[in-house]
Motif scaffolding. Structure first.
Motif, PDB file in Angstrom:
ATOM      1  N   THR A 140      17.440  -0.106  12.071  1.00  0.00           N
ATOM      2  CA  THR A 140      16.420  -1.014  11.544  1.00  0.00           C
ATOM      3  C   THR A 140      17.046  -1.965  10.531  1.00  0.00           C
ATOM      4  OG1 THR A 140      14.674   0.623  11.910  1.00  0.00           O
ATOM      5  CG2 THR A 140      14.190  -1.141  10.340  1.00  0.00           C
ATOM      6  N   GLN A 141      17.909  -1.437   9.681  1.00  0.00           N
ATOM      7  CA  GLN A 141      18.571  -2.275   8.686  1.00  0.00           C
ATOM      8  C   GLN A 141      19.421  -3.362   9.358  1.00  0.00           C
ATOM      9  OE1 GLN A 141      21.739  -0.504   6.264  1.00  0.00           O
ATOM     10  NE2 GLN A 141      20.842  -1.499   4.459  1.00  0.00           N
ATOM     11  N   GLU A 142      20.143  -3.000  10.405  1.00  0.00           N
ATOM     12  CA  GLU A 142      20.955  -3.992  11.126  1.00  0.00           C
ATOM     13  C   GLU A 142      20.077  -5.065  11.753  1.00  0.00           C
ATOM     14  OE1 GLU A 142      23.665  -2.054  13.844  1.00  0.00           O
ATOM     15  OE2 GLU A 142      24.305  -0.656  12.279  1.00  0.00           O
ATOM     16  N   ALA A 143      18.944  -4.650  12.329  1.00  0.00           N
ATOM     17  CA  ALA A 143      18.025  -5.630  12.922  1.00  0.00           C
ATOM     18  C   ALA A 143      17.446  -6.552  11.851  1.00  0.00           C
ATOM     19  CB  ALA A 143      16.914  -4.910  13.683  1.00  0.00           C
ATOM     20  N   VAL A 144      17.174  -6.008  10.669  1.00  0.00           N
ATOM     21  CA  VAL A 144      16.670  -6.827   9.560  1.00  0.00           C
ATOM     22  C   VAL A 144      17.704  -7.894   9.186  1.00  0.00           C
ATOM     23  CG1 VAL A 144      16.073  -6.831   7.095  1.00  0.00           C
ATOM     24  CG2 VAL A 144      15.074  -5.112   8.615  1.00  0.00           C
ATOM     25  N   THR A 145      18.967  -7.525   9.105  1.00  0.00           N
ATOM     26  CA  THR A 145      19.995  -8.512   8.731  1.00  0.00           C
ATOM     27  C   THR A 145      20.123  -9.600   9.794  1.00  0.00           C
ATOM     28  OG1 THR A 145      21.823  -7.188   9.613  1.00  0.00           O
ATOM     29  CG2 THR A 145      21.292  -6.890   7.286  1.00  0.00           C
ATOM     30  N   VAL A 146      20.019  -9.232  11.066  1.00  0.00           N
ATOM     31  CA  VAL A 146      20.053 -10.233  12.138  1.00  0.00           C
ATOM     32  C   VAL A 146      18.858 -11.174  11.999  1.00  0.00           C
ATOM     33  CG1 VAL A 146      19.861 -10.579  14.641  1.00  0.00           C
ATOM     34  CG2 VAL A 146      21.372  -8.793  13.737  1.00  0.00           C
ATOM     35  N   PHE A 147      17.683 -10.600  11.750  1.00  0.00           N
ATOM     36  CA  PHE A 147      16.466 -11.391  11.562  1.00  0.00           C
ATOM     37  C   PHE A 147      16.632 -12.354  10.385  1.00  0.00           C
ATOM     38  CE2 PHE A 147      12.310 -12.228   9.756  1.00  0.00           C
ATOM     39  CZ  PHE A 147      11.544 -12.533  10.873  1.00  0.00           C
ATOM     40  N   GLN A 148      17.134 -11.840   9.267  1.00  0.00           N
ATOM     41  CA  GLN A 148      17.307 -12.674   8.081  1.00  0.00           C
ATOM     42  C   GLN A 148      18.275 -13.825   8.355  1.00  0.00           C
ATOM     43  OE1 GLN A 148      18.345  -9.416   5.443  1.00  0.00           O
ATOM     44  NE2 GLN A 148      16.327  -9.470   4.456  1.00  0.00           N
ATOM     45  N   LYS A 149      19.353 -13.570   9.070  1.00  0.00           N
ATOM     46  CA  LYS A 149      20.293 -14.642   9.421  1.00  0.00           C
ATOM     47  C   LYS A 149      19.609 -15.677  10.296  1.00  0.00           C
ATOM     48  CE  LYS A 149      24.483 -11.845   9.318  1.00  0.00           C
ATOM     49  NZ  LYS A 149      25.460 -11.115  10.135  1.00  0.00           N
ATOM     50  N   GLN A 150      18.875 -15.209  11.302  1.00  0.00           N
ATOM     51  CA  GLN A 150      18.236 -16.101  12.260  1.00  0.00           C
ATOM     52  C   GLN A 150      17.227 -17.024  11.595  1.00  0.00           C
ATOM     53  OE1 GLN A 150      16.889 -14.259  15.912  1.00  0.00           O
ATOM     54  NE2 GLN A 150      15.288 -15.779  16.185  1.00  0.00           N
ATOM     55  N   TYR A 151      16.539 -16.551  10.566  1.00  0.00           N
ATOM     56  CA  TYR A 151      15.494 -17.345   9.926  1.00  0.00           C
ATOM     57  C   TYR A 151      15.922 -17.953   8.591  1.00  0.00           C
ATOM     58  CZ  TYR A 151      12.436 -15.981  13.657  1.00  0.00           C
ATOM     59  OH  TYR A 151      11.887 -15.818  14.896  1.00  0.00           O
ATOM     60  N   GLY A 152      17.214 -17.954   8.307  1.00  0.00           N
ATOM     61  CA  GLY A 152      17.721 -18.636   7.123  1.00  0.00           C
ATOM     62  C   GLY A 152      17.335 -17.992   5.809  1.00  0.00           C
ATOM     63  N   LEU A 153      17.134 -16.678   5.819  1.00  0.00           N
ATOM     64  CA  LEU A 153      16.765 -15.942   4.608  1.00  0.00           C
ATOM     65  C   LEU A 153      18.007 -15.336   3.961  1.00  0.00           C
ATOM     66  CD1 LEU A 153      13.748 -14.103   6.256  1.00  0.00           C
ATOM     67  CD2 LEU A 153      13.594 -15.957   4.587  1.00  0.00           C
ATOM     68  N   THR A 154      17.849 -14.837   2.748  1.00  0.00           N
ATOM     69  CA  THR A 154      18.924 -14.112   2.091  1.00  0.00           C
ATOM     70  C   THR A 154      19.207 -12.862   2.921  1.00  0.00           C
ATOM     71  OG1 THR A 154      18.227 -14.896  -0.074  1.00  0.00           O
ATOM     72  CG2 THR A 154      19.625 -12.929  -0.027  1.00  0.00           C
ATOM     73  N   VAL A 155      20.462 -12.682   3.314  1.00  0.00           N
ATOM     74  CA  VAL A 155      20.839 -11.568   4.185  1.00  0.00           C
ATOM     75  C   VAL A 155      21.279 -10.395   3.323  1.00  0.00           C
ATOM     76  CG1 VAL A 155      22.331 -10.811   6.062  1.00  0.00           C
ATOM     77  CG2 VAL A 155      21.532 -13.184   5.981  1.00  0.00           C
ATOM     78  N   ASP A 156      20.333  -9.428   3.145  1.00  0.00           N
ATOM     79  CA  ASP A 156      20.650  -8.252   2.333  1.00  0.00           C
ATOM     80  C   ASP A 156      20.163  -6.952   2.970  1.00  0.00           C
ATOM     81  OD1 ASP A 156      17.918  -8.502   1.979  1.00  0.00           O
ATOM     82  OD2 ASP A 156      18.027  -8.881  -0.177  1.00  0.00           O
ATOM     83  N   GLY A 157      19.501  -7.048   4.129  1.00  0.00           N
ATOM     84  CA  GLY A 157      19.021  -5.847   4.801  1.00  0.00           C
ATOM     85  C   GLY A 157      17.811  -5.210   4.135  1.00  0.00           C
ATOM     86  N   VAL A 158      17.270  -5.871   3.129  1.00  0.00           N
ATOM     87  CA  VAL A 158      16.098  -5.389   2.403  1.00  0.00           C
ATOM     88  C   VAL A 158      14.911  -6.271   2.787  1.00  0.00           C
ATOM     89  CG1 VAL A 158      15.069  -5.093   0.109  1.00  0.00           C
ATOM     90  CG2 VAL A 158      17.483  -4.546   0.485  1.00  0.00           C
ATOM     91  N   VAL A 159      13.775  -5.650   3.062  1.00  0.00           N
ATOM     92  CA  VAL A 159      12.584  -6.405   3.423  1.00  0.00           C
ATOM     93  C   VAL A 159      11.702  -6.532   2.182  1.00  0.00           C
ATOM     94  CG1 VAL A 159      10.593  -6.564   4.955  1.00  0.00           C
ATOM     95  CG2 VAL A 159      12.730  -5.537   5.778  1.00  0.00           C
ATOM     96  N   GLY A 160      11.891  -7.659   1.494  1.00  0.00           N
ATOM     97  CA  GLY A 160      11.103  -7.968   0.308  1.00  0.00           C
ATOM     98  C   GLY A 160      10.084  -9.046   0.631  1.00  0.00           C
ATOM     99  N   SER A 161       9.539  -9.666  -0.389  1.00  0.00           N
ATOM    100  CA  SER A 161       8.448 -10.629  -0.199  1.00  0.00           C
ATOM    101  C   SER A 161       8.837 -11.820   0.668  1.00  0.00           C
ATOM    102  CB  SER A 161       7.907 -11.097  -1.546  1.00  0.00           C
ATOM    103  OG  SER A 161       8.923 -11.739  -2.286  1.00  0.00           O
ATOM    104  N   GLN A 162      10.063 -12.331   0.526  1.00  0.00           N
ATOM    105  CA  GLN A 162      10.459 -13.490   1.327  1.00  0.00           C
ATOM    106  C   GLN A 162      10.599 -13.132   2.802  1.00  0.00           C
ATOM    107  OE1 GLN A 162      13.890 -15.412  -0.341  1.00  0.00           O
ATOM    108  NE2 GLN A 162      12.724 -16.234  -2.055  1.00  0.00           N
ATOM    109  N   THR A 163      11.189 -11.978   3.081  1.00  0.00           N
ATOM    110  CA  THR A 163      11.330 -11.567   4.479  1.00  0.00           C
ATOM    111  C   THR A 163       9.960 -11.250   5.070  1.00  0.00           C
ATOM    112  OG1 THR A 163      13.574 -10.756   4.059  1.00  0.00           O
ATOM    113  CG2 THR A 163      12.489  -9.963   6.049  1.00  0.00           C
TER     114      THR A 163
END
Length: 158
Positions: free
Chosen positions: A49-72
């Motif tokens: 799940t953490q790896e998928a979160v980092t891929v998602f964050q990269k794809q959508y131009g978010l801070t890539v940290d593997g943490v799902v906070g308010s911006q993600t």
């Protein structure tokens, strides 16, 4: 047209080891976007799940940290998992007109850029402020407001 007036769901920050229904929601969205249904929807925030979160964050131009906070969450909650679609305004650029441009101009002013005249016309002054915004947030500085720029504009509190 206002995109910021959607009902806001308060979501907890999710990290490696988190569990529960919010993790299940996250896994469903990730399966429908970047994980191609490879995640087990078990409500346990593990390495996959953490790896998928980092891929998602990269794809959508978010801070890539593997943490799902308010911006993600702000981006995740715009995705319709049944249609695998993200609901963003259309791409706008120099020469565009209308409500989406007015909304952009209000957001830029609210963020503290500008001032930009809110007239619904994407002119040279609006383009200049968009480029300034894109540069500040390490986005491609092309003056075009597409999905990555919309995401960044939406996750900033004004």
């Amino acid at each position: 047209m206002s995109y910021a007036t959607q009902t806001t769901i308060v979501r907890p920050t999710l990290t490696l080891g988190s569990t529960g229904d919010d993790v299940k929601d996250l896994q469903k969205i990730l399966n429908g976007t970047v994980a191609d249904n490879t995640l087990v929807v078990d409500g346990i925030f593990g390495r996959a799940t953490q790896e998928a979160v980092t891929v998602f964050q990269k794809q959508y131009g978010l801070t890539v940290d593997g943490v799902v906070g308010s911006q993600t969450w702000a981006v995740l909650d715009t995705i319709d998992i049944y249609e695998n679609d993200v609901t963003f305004p259309p791409t706008i650029r120099l020469g565009s007109t209308g409500e989406d441009v007015e909304y952009l101009q209000r957001r830029l002013n609210g963020i503290g850029l500008g001032p930009v005249i809110v007239d619904g016309i994407f002119g040279v002054a609006t383009e200049k402020e968009v480029k300034k915004f894109q540069k500040h947030y390490d986005l491609t500085m092309d003056g075009v407001v597409g999905p990555k720029t919309w995401v960044r504009l939406e996750v900033i509190d004004v």
